[in-house]
Motif scaffolding. Structure first.
Motif, PDB file in Angstrom:
ATOM      1  N   TYR A 142       0.837  -1.201   0.000  1.00  0.00           N
ATOM      2  CA  TYR A 142       0.000   0.000   0.000  1.00  0.00           C
ATOM      3  C   TYR A 142       0.868   1.246   0.000  1.00  0.00           C
ATOM      4  O   TYR A 142       1.625   1.502   0.932  1.00  0.00           O
ATOM      5  N   THR A 171      -7.023   6.516  -2.138  1.00  0.00           N
ATOM      6  CA  THR A 171      -7.045   5.435  -1.149  1.00  0.00           C
ATOM      7  C   THR A 171      -8.384   4.720  -1.157  1.00  0.00           C
ATOM      8  O   THR A 171      -8.450   3.483  -1.119  1.00  0.00           O
ATOM      9  N   VAL A 213      -8.721   0.737  -1.834  1.00  0.00           N
ATOM     10  CA  VAL A 213      -9.256  -0.127  -0.790  1.00  0.00           C
ATOM     11  C   VAL A 213     -10.531  -0.809  -1.263  1.00  0.00           C
ATOM     12  O   VAL A 213     -10.753  -2.010  -1.023  1.00  0.00           O
ATOM     13  N   TYR A 256      -0.950   8.060   5.168  1.00  0.00           N
ATOM     14  CA  TYR A 256      -1.190   6.638   4.940  1.00  0.00           C
ATOM     15  C   TYR A 256      -2.203   6.108   5.953  1.00  0.00           C
ATOM     16  O   TYR A 256      -3.153   5.407   5.599  1.00  0.00           O
ATOM     17  N   LEU A 260      -6.599   5.513   5.611  1.00  0.00           N
ATOM     18  CA  LEU A 260      -7.208   4.207   5.891  1.00  0.00           C
ATOM     19  C   LEU A 260      -8.346   4.345   6.894  1.00  0.00           C
ATOM     20  O   LEU A 260      -9.409   3.730   6.738  1.00  0.00           O
ATOM     21  N   LEU A 308     -11.476   1.776   7.814  1.00  0.00           N
ATOM     22  CA  LEU A 308     -10.709   0.729   8.474  1.00  0.00           C
ATOM     23  C   LEU A 308     -10.404   1.134   9.908  1.00  0.00           C
ATOM     24  O   LEU A 308     -10.264   2.319  10.218  1.00  0.00           O
TER      25      LEU A 308
END
Length: 280
Positions: free
Chosen positions: A88, A97, A101, A150, A154, A159
């Motif tokens: 990733y 992103t 994902v 990063y 997410l 997540l």
């Protein structure tokens, strides 16, 4: 806002873009520790031994036609409900992103997975996750540096943070007894230093200072002029093994050791990496 398109990686040119993305993105970032090229090429090889039993797919994200991110979706064995994402890397654009994902989640869902966790590329031993604390600390070989987005991306796309991996920078010192084991880590390939490979614990020299020059790297290796090292494997009690490694590193001329354990339980870690998960 530029459209984000996701494509499966197929063909030599696409694999080259997938492999090179992080190197291009961070070539001017002094905190980034470039992985050894030969090691990374083996990791992204479509014929990687992981695929003997597992399955996976690589994806590139393009924004306005330009590569803006990458991800891999993989499952360790047919029928596993636990899916994984890895490799990733992304620009600072949460839309990229989200698209990456979503593509990884779709691929895993179609194969019967009920959860997706990562980053793991391909195993949790090969990838500590993404940096969530300690962004000011430079990465080392075996302990990657990532920009703050990063992790925030997410979390923004749904997540949740799970496992964390903490590291401390310790002095290479001590007179603990130690013996050599002789088997190194593929992370550094031929630059393994057997002087910091002990039974139950393995460290690798930090190749970062010479990352931009193959000649400098070769010269440093020849004179064994490494300044620091990172512990990448521990199989046993760290309270016993880490001091042995510190003593071995000191005897070999190292100045510091990046360790997943600290003798001071109250000392704040230099960095924290984390993995994330979501239901599918």
């Amino acid at each position: 806002m530029a459209h984000v398109a996701i494509e499966e990686v197929s063909g030599r040119a696409a694999f080259k873009r997938f492999f090179e993305f992080a190197y291009v993105q961070f070539r001017s970032e002094p905190r980034w520790s470039a992985p050894l090229v030969s090691y990374e090429r083996k990791r992204v090889d479509p014929h990687h031994r992981y695929f003997d039993e597992g399955d996976g797919e690589y994806f590139l994200g393009r924004r306005g036609g330009t590569v803006a991110g990458r991800i891999a979706a993989h499952v360790a064995a047919k029928g596993d409900e636990q899916g994984w994402f890895g490799f990733y890397d992304v620009v600072d654009d949460v839309a990229v992103t989200a698209a990456l994902v979503d593509q990884a989640a779709t691929w895993l869902r179609e194969r019967g997975c009920t959860t997706m966790s990562g980053p793991a590329s391909f195993t949790v031993q090969e990838d500590p996750g993404v940096l969530v604390e300690g962004f000011e600390a430079a990465g080392t070989t075996g302990r990657p540096w990532h920009p703050s987005w990063y992790a925030t991306h997410l979390e923004a796309v749904g997540l949740q943070r799970i496992d964390v991996a903490r590291t401390w920078r310790l002095r290479a010192e001590g007179d603990a007894a130690f013996t050599f084991a002789g088997t190194g880590s593929p992370i550094v390939g031929r630059f393994t230093d057997p002087r910091i490979v002990l039974p139950g614990i393995v460290a690798v020299p930090d190749l970062t200072p010479a990352r931009n020059s193959a000649i400098a790297l070769a010269r440093t290796a020849k004179r064994k002029g490494w300044v620091g090292c990172t512990i990448v494997e521990i199989d046993g009690d760290p309270a016993t093994l880490v001091p042995q490694l510190q003593a071995a590193a000191s005897a070999a001329g190292y100045e510091w050791v990046v360790s997943p354990w600290s003798p001071d339980p109250n000392a704040p870690p230099e960095t924290v990496h984390a993995r994330f998960t979501m239901p599918l």
